[in-house]
Design an enzyme around this catalytic site. Structure first.
Site, PDB file in Angstrom:
ATOM      1  CB  ALA A  61      -0.753  -0.096   1.526  1.00  0.00           C
ATOM      2  N   GLY A 100       0.817  -5.099   0.967  1.00  0.00           N
ATOM      3  CA  GLY A 100      -0.348  -5.209   0.053  1.00  0.00           C
ATOM      4  C   GLY A 100       0.062  -5.890  -1.367  1.00  0.00           C
ATOM      5  CD  GLU A 103      -2.444  -7.583   2.654  1.00  0.00           C
ATOM      6  OE1 GLU A 103      -2.178  -6.566   2.614  1.00  0.00           O
ATOM      7  OE2 GLU A 103      -3.137  -8.214   3.706  1.00  0.00           O
ATOM      8  CD  GLU A 123       1.254  -5.812   5.543  1.00  0.00           C
ATOM      9  OE1 GLU A 123       2.136  -6.440   5.961  1.00  0.00           O
ATOM     10  OE2 GLU A 123       0.575  -5.741   4.606  1.00  0.00           O
TER      11      GLU A 123
HETATM   12  C1  LIG Z   1      -5.255  -2.104   3.864  1.00  0.00           C
HETATM   13  C2  LIG Z   1      -3.749  -1.977   4.071  1.00  0.00           C
HETATM   14  C3  LIG Z   1      -3.030  -2.846   3.209  1.00  0.00           C
HETATM   15  C4  LIG Z   1      -1.725  -2.906   3.018  1.00  0.00           C
HETATM   16  C5  LIG Z   1      -0.833  -2.479   4.053  1.00  0.00           C
HETATM   17  C6  LIG Z   1       0.440  -2.194   3.448  1.00  0.00           C
HETATM   18  O1  LIG Z   1       0.885  -2.838   2.272  1.00  0.00           O
HETATM   19  S1  LIG Z   1       1.494  -1.515   4.213  1.00  0.00           S
HETATM   20  C7  LIG Z   1       3.074  -1.493   3.279  1.00  0.00           C
HETATM   21  C8  LIG Z   1       3.838  -2.605   3.443  1.00  0.00           C
HETATM   22  N1  LIG Z   1       5.161  -2.530   2.618  1.00  0.00           N
HETATM   23  C9  LIG Z   1       6.061  -2.036   3.269  1.00  0.00           C
HETATM   24  O2  LIG Z   1       6.299  -1.870   4.368  1.00  0.00           O
HETATM   25  C10 LIG Z   1       7.403  -1.970   2.172  1.00  0.00           C
HETATM   26  C11 LIG Z   1       8.060  -0.726   2.400  1.00  0.00           C
HETATM   27  N2  LIG Z   1       9.340  -0.657   1.571  1.00  0.00           N
HETATM   28  C12 LIG Z   1      10.253  -1.158   1.764  1.00  0.00           C
HETATM   29  O3  LIG Z   1      10.489  -1.977   2.648  1.00  0.00           O
HETATM   30  C13 LIG Z   1      11.472  -0.710   0.757  1.00  0.00           C
HETATM   31  O4  LIG Z   1      11.097   0.618   0.304  1.00  0.00           O
HETATM   32  C14 LIG Z   1      11.470  -1.521  -0.476  1.00  0.00           C
HETATM   33  C15 LIG Z   1      10.125  -1.684  -1.198  1.00  0.00           C
HETATM   34  C16 LIG Z   1      12.098  -2.901  -0.019  1.00  0.00           C
HETATM   35  C17 LIG Z   1      12.308  -1.145  -1.514  1.00  0.00           C
HETATM   36  O5  LIG Z   1      13.785  -0.761  -0.734  1.00  0.00           O
HETATM   37  P1  LIG Z   1      14.951   0.102  -1.426  1.00  0.00           P
HETATM   38  O6  LIG Z   1      16.005   0.370  -0.457  1.00  0.00           O
HETATM   39  O7  LIG Z   1      15.095  -0.268  -2.815  1.00  0.00           O
HETATM   40  O8  LIG Z   1      14.232   1.741  -1.593  1.00  0.00           O
HETATM   41  P2  LIG Z   1      13.683   2.587  -0.582  1.00  0.00           P
HETATM   42  O9  LIG Z   1      13.431   1.899   0.889  1.00  0.00           O
HETATM   43  O10 LIG Z   1      14.863   3.591  -0.319  1.00  0.00           O
HETATM   44  O11 LIG Z   1      12.346   3.236  -1.002  1.00  0.00           O
HETATM   45  C18 LIG Z   1      12.631   4.121  -2.095  1.00  0.00           C
HETATM   46  C19 LIG Z   1      11.376   5.033  -1.991  1.00  0.00           C
HETATM   47  O12 LIG Z   1      10.065   4.435  -2.126  1.00  0.00           O
HETATM   48  C20 LIG Z   1       9.352   5.009  -0.937  1.00  0.00           C
HETATM   49  N3  LIG Z   1       8.606   3.733  -0.533  1.00  0.00           N
HETATM   50  C21 LIG Z   1       8.772   2.599  -0.431  1.00  0.00           C
HETATM   51  N4  LIG Z   1       7.720   1.702  -0.172  1.00  0.00           N
HETATM   52  C22 LIG Z   1       6.924   2.440  -0.220  1.00  0.00           C
HETATM   53  C23 LIG Z   1       5.605   2.495   0.178  1.00  0.00           C
HETATM   54  N5  LIG Z   1       4.780   1.156   0.382  1.00  0.00           N
HETATM   55  N6  LIG Z   1       4.525   3.385   0.196  1.00  0.00           N
HETATM   56  C24 LIG Z   1       5.076   4.799  -0.031  1.00  0.00           C
HETATM   57  N7  LIG Z   1       6.358   4.968  -0.590  1.00  0.00           N
HETATM   58  C25 LIG Z   1       7.201   3.818  -0.452  1.00  0.00           C
HETATM   59  C26 LIG Z   1      10.383   5.071   0.062  1.00  0.00           C
HETATM   60  O13 LIG Z   1       9.827   6.109   0.949  1.00  0.00           O
HETATM   61  C27 LIG Z   1      11.414   6.028  -0.745  1.00  0.00           C
HETATM   62  O14 LIG Z   1      11.108   7.179  -0.880  1.00  0.00           O
HETATM   63  P3  LIG Z   1      11.752   8.306  -0.234  1.00  0.00           P
HETATM   64  O15 LIG Z   1      11.113   9.494  -0.948  1.00  0.00           O
HETATM   65  O16 LIG Z   1      13.413   8.182  -0.465  1.00  0.00           O
HETATM   66  O17 LIG Z   1      11.422   8.426   1.039  1.00  0.00           O
END
Ligand SMILES: CC/C=C\CC(=O)SCCNC(=O)CCNC(=O)[C@H](O)C(C)(C)COP(=O)(O)OP(=O)(O)OC[C@H]1O[C@@H](n2cnc3c(N)ncnc32)[C@H](O)[C@@H]1OP(=O)(O)O
Length: 713
Positions: A61, A100, A103, A123
């Protein structure tokens, strides 16, 4: 958004398109709905593949959307729409399928993953649970114990493990989308009916009650007051109910978490960890304007606990290392210890240990041929200065010289060299190959490139690096001082170590201040204080006009150094013992101390312990911001959560100050400072006053109130 095309004649290909991680924003969710409609209504399409743009399936998400009212279709019905499709749907998982994203893949009828893909439901780290059916579908697919593990730890699973667990149907080394399309063609004639996970019963387990009880116990112990891990277990428990009931329970639990302050704190921490990478220096130098130098070969000097951990972290990051120690016996011991750490690490990661990446030396000569040196000798300025003089004479031009110091003056070390611009502090945390935090300390003459190189090297080692200015104790240890001081003063005034620790542990710290002090050794700080001119055997409570607690010094004079001597603030069954027990000797000692100083023990409550310890620490945080030692509150919060066991569900000390309310923090500090005018750390700092006068803006806005930072000692 999402793109649609028809490929291989009969396969509808839906591509999630939201760089960089194809997070499921409102537009992407709407895109999935629209493109699924298109694929299902196209008579030529017999099966569907969902993939992500640019080699990343989906990072879950869109977390940024959580702070504003949700728009667009909800994820649960979007996934239900995919699952109930009459045509087979295949997820082509490259890069990541997280939260998500996974999911959504669980809503598909088949999952094909690239061998390098990582899958997970993280999450819990955002203060949430997998609330789009993940807590209900995952246990139905892979069984309760494995689902509980993945959901409560939030860990990423490799494609190989996912295949073993039955989480994916196939793993490929080839182009995943092409493979998924071929697969979709092969199942085009099959009904997806039997592949809908929501219709699966939860797999039988002989003793599910015991499984849930065991996990709940472990989770509660680890959670330290965090709500999400507990709710995750409760949600998985509901997967044993009919699907619709399980989903309802998941929804209720998610609603509670979603509106909790904890989820906000953990989501703030997620973005704060990323924000600290965008560092800046007082000179105006910044992360995006400075190119780091690639470090291929490094030298680590001093192979005590820290030097060993740093060597391991470097080797695991692919850097060739020369590990140096003058004491032959210590060198041999270190070699053995480092090899076994590398072997254990490699086994855990399922790779071969890179033992050939490290060589050992008992002299400094190899420093002539490395890109970067990390000095990790004993925390003694004279010794460190000598090392820096030698390095300055030996190293080739351009070699970066770094000191692993927890608080010494980086400028003094730099002034021992011919190249002060190449000198920075790299403050690692023990164990250095495990702990995620690195403070990169710039001195007044450190070049932006030296900072960029140390920051990048930290990242390569898997650390979150935070650039901080040069002052006594930098950020982390500087803030620790008033916190520890308050704990000591509370003992003098009537509290016990057990009570203070209990309050702090209930707040969420892994260990209270006294247990932590016993673990790290009381003698460490004592030696530093003695080097600063602490007189022996002197128990005065006022030094230089300010309150001082000599309790720690008095304990050290008795040889009570903590766990290692079997006695400290607590007693242990033997030197090196780990089970802390209250010590009647200490009670007696405190009573005598109070009598000697005319102090009358008073009743100290829970609130006073928390406020005095934590607000003094936060107040120092505001001073650090005011002094420009940290560029923003996020830097401080990341340091405290990753390096000082501040509970992540409380965001960090600066976030917590905002949660409590800056006005309240200011009032309580004013109150305590009035009661204890001889304790300067309780005097509210100007920045805090300024923020309160400005209407207590949210933590994300504080940078606007900071002056241009400058290095200060
Ligand atoms: C009803 C609810 C349903 C579902 C709930 C969810 O899905 S909650 C979200 C669950 N997902 C996560 O927790 C994943 C979070 N992201 C990560 O772990 C890492 O970003 C990832 C995907 C492994 C990639 O890592 P990497 O080191 O390659 O990049 P980085 O972390 O620096 O991320 C790059 C930029 O993307 C932004 N970002 C990453 N994931 C999300 C996200 N889910 N939503 C919004 N933005 C996301 C991250 O913030 C970075 O941007 P920046 O501007 O540098 O902050």
């Amino acid at each position: 958004m999402a793109q649609y095309s028809r490929v291989s004649g009969t396969v509808g290909l839906i591509t999630l398109l939201n760089p960089p991680v194809n997070a499921l924003s409102a537009a992407v969710r709407q895109g999935i709905v629209d493109m699924m409609d298109k694929a299902l209504s196209d008579r030529k399409v017999k099966s569907v593949v969902i993939c992500g743009h640019n080699g990343k399936f989906c990072g879950g998400a869109d977390i940024r959307e959580f702070s504003s009212p949700l728009t667009g279709p909800l994820l649960i019905p979007v996934i239900q729409g995919v699952e109930s499709a009459a045509k087979p749907v295949v997820a082509a998982i490259e890069g990541v399928a997280l939260g998500g994203g996974l999911e959504l893949a669980l809503g598909c009828h088949y999952r094909i993953a690239h061998s390098k893909a990582r899958l997970g439901l993280p999450e819990v780290h955002l203060g949430l649970l997998p609330g789009a059916g993940g807590s209900q579908r995952l246990p139905r697919l892979i069984g309760v114990p494995a689902a509980l593990d993945i959901i409560t730890t939030g860990r990423h699973v490799t494609a190989a493990e996912a295949l073993k667990l039955g989480l994916v149907d196939r793993v490929t080394d080839r182009n995943t989308v092409d493979e998924a399309v071929k697969f979709a063609l092969s199942v085009a004639d099959q009904s997806p009916q039997s592949r809908r996970i929501s219709t699966f019963p939860c797999p039988h387990h002989p003793d599910l009650d015991a499984v849930f009880e065991g996990v709940m116990q472990r989770v509660r112990q680890r959670a330290r007051g965090a709500l999400a891990p507990v709710a995750c277990v409760q949600a998985v428990a509901a997967a044993t109910l009919p699907f619709a009931q399980g989903m309802e329970r998941e929804r209720e639990l998610m609603a509670t978490l979603f509106t909790s302050g904890q989820a906000r704190a953990q989501q703030y921490h997620f973005f704060a960890q990323r924000a600290v990478g965008r560092w800046s220096m007082p000179s105006g130098a910044r992360w995006d304007k400075t190119k780091p130098v690639a470090v291929h070969k490094a030298m680590v000097i001093g192979l005590g606990t820290m030097g060993r951990g740093i060597s391991v972290a470097l080797v695991q990051a692919g850097v060739s290392v020369v590990a140096m120690e003058t004491n032959e016996k210590q060198l041999m011991d270190a070699k053995q210890a480092i090899s076994s750490m590398l072997e254990r690490g490699a086994k855990r990661r399922g790779v071969a240990p890179a033992l050939d990446k490290i060589r050992y030396s008992s002299d400094m000569q190899p420093a002539a041929d490395v890109d970067l040196v990390i000095e990790a000798v004993f925390e003694d300025m004279a010794l460190k200065k000598k090392v820096f003089q030698q390095l300055s004479a030996l190293c080739k031009p351009g070699t970066f010289l770094c000191s692993n110091t927890s608080g010494l003056d980086v400028d003094q070390l730099a002034s021992e060299t011919r190249t002060p611009e190449l000198v920075v502090g790299m403050h690692f945390f023990a164990p250095a190959h495990v702990m995620k935090l690195l403070e990169v300390v710039y001195g007044s003459r450190s070049s932006p490139q030296a900072v960029a190189t140390a920051m990048e090297l930290g990242k390569q080692m898997g650390k979150v690096s935070v650039a901080v200015g040069n002052c006594r104790g930098f950020v982390g240890n500087r803030m620790l001082k008033p916190y520890l001081e308050q704990a000591f003063f509370l003992l003098e005034e009537g509290a016990t170590p057990e009570f203070v620790d209990q309050v702090l542990e209930e707040f969420g710290f892994a260990m209270g201040v006294f247990r932590m002090s016993d673990l790290s050794g009381l003698d460490v700080g004592w030696r530093v204080r003695k080097a600063d001119g602490l007189p022996d055997g002197h128990s005065a409570r006022i030094r230089q006009g300010c309150r001082y607690s000599p309790l720690g010094d008095l304990l050290c004079e008795q040889g009570r150094f903590g766990q290692k001597t079997g006695r400290g603030w607590y007693q242990y069954d033997k030197p090196g013992g780990q089970v802390a027990k209250p010590d009647p000797w200490l009670q007696d000692f405190l009573e005598k101390f109070r009598t000697q100083h005319g102090l009358v023990a008073r009743r100290i409550d829970h609130q006073e312990v928390l406020e005095r310890c934590l607000y003094a620490l936060m107040n120092e945080g505001f001073r650090i911001l005011e002094d420009g030692i940290a560029a923003g509150p996020e830097d401080i919060d990341v340091i405290y959560v990753l390096g000082y066991s501040w509970p992540p569900h409380r965001g960090g000390p600066m976030f917590y100050a905002a949660m409590v309310g800056l006005k309240k923090v200011l009032e309580r500090l004013e109150h305590y400072h009035q009661e204890h005018p001889d304790i300067p750390s309780l005097k509210p700092c100007n920045l805090l006053r300024k923020l309160v006068v400005s209407g207590s803006p949210p933590v994300q806005k504080w940078r606007e109130f900071l002056q241009k930072p400058q290095s200060q000692l």
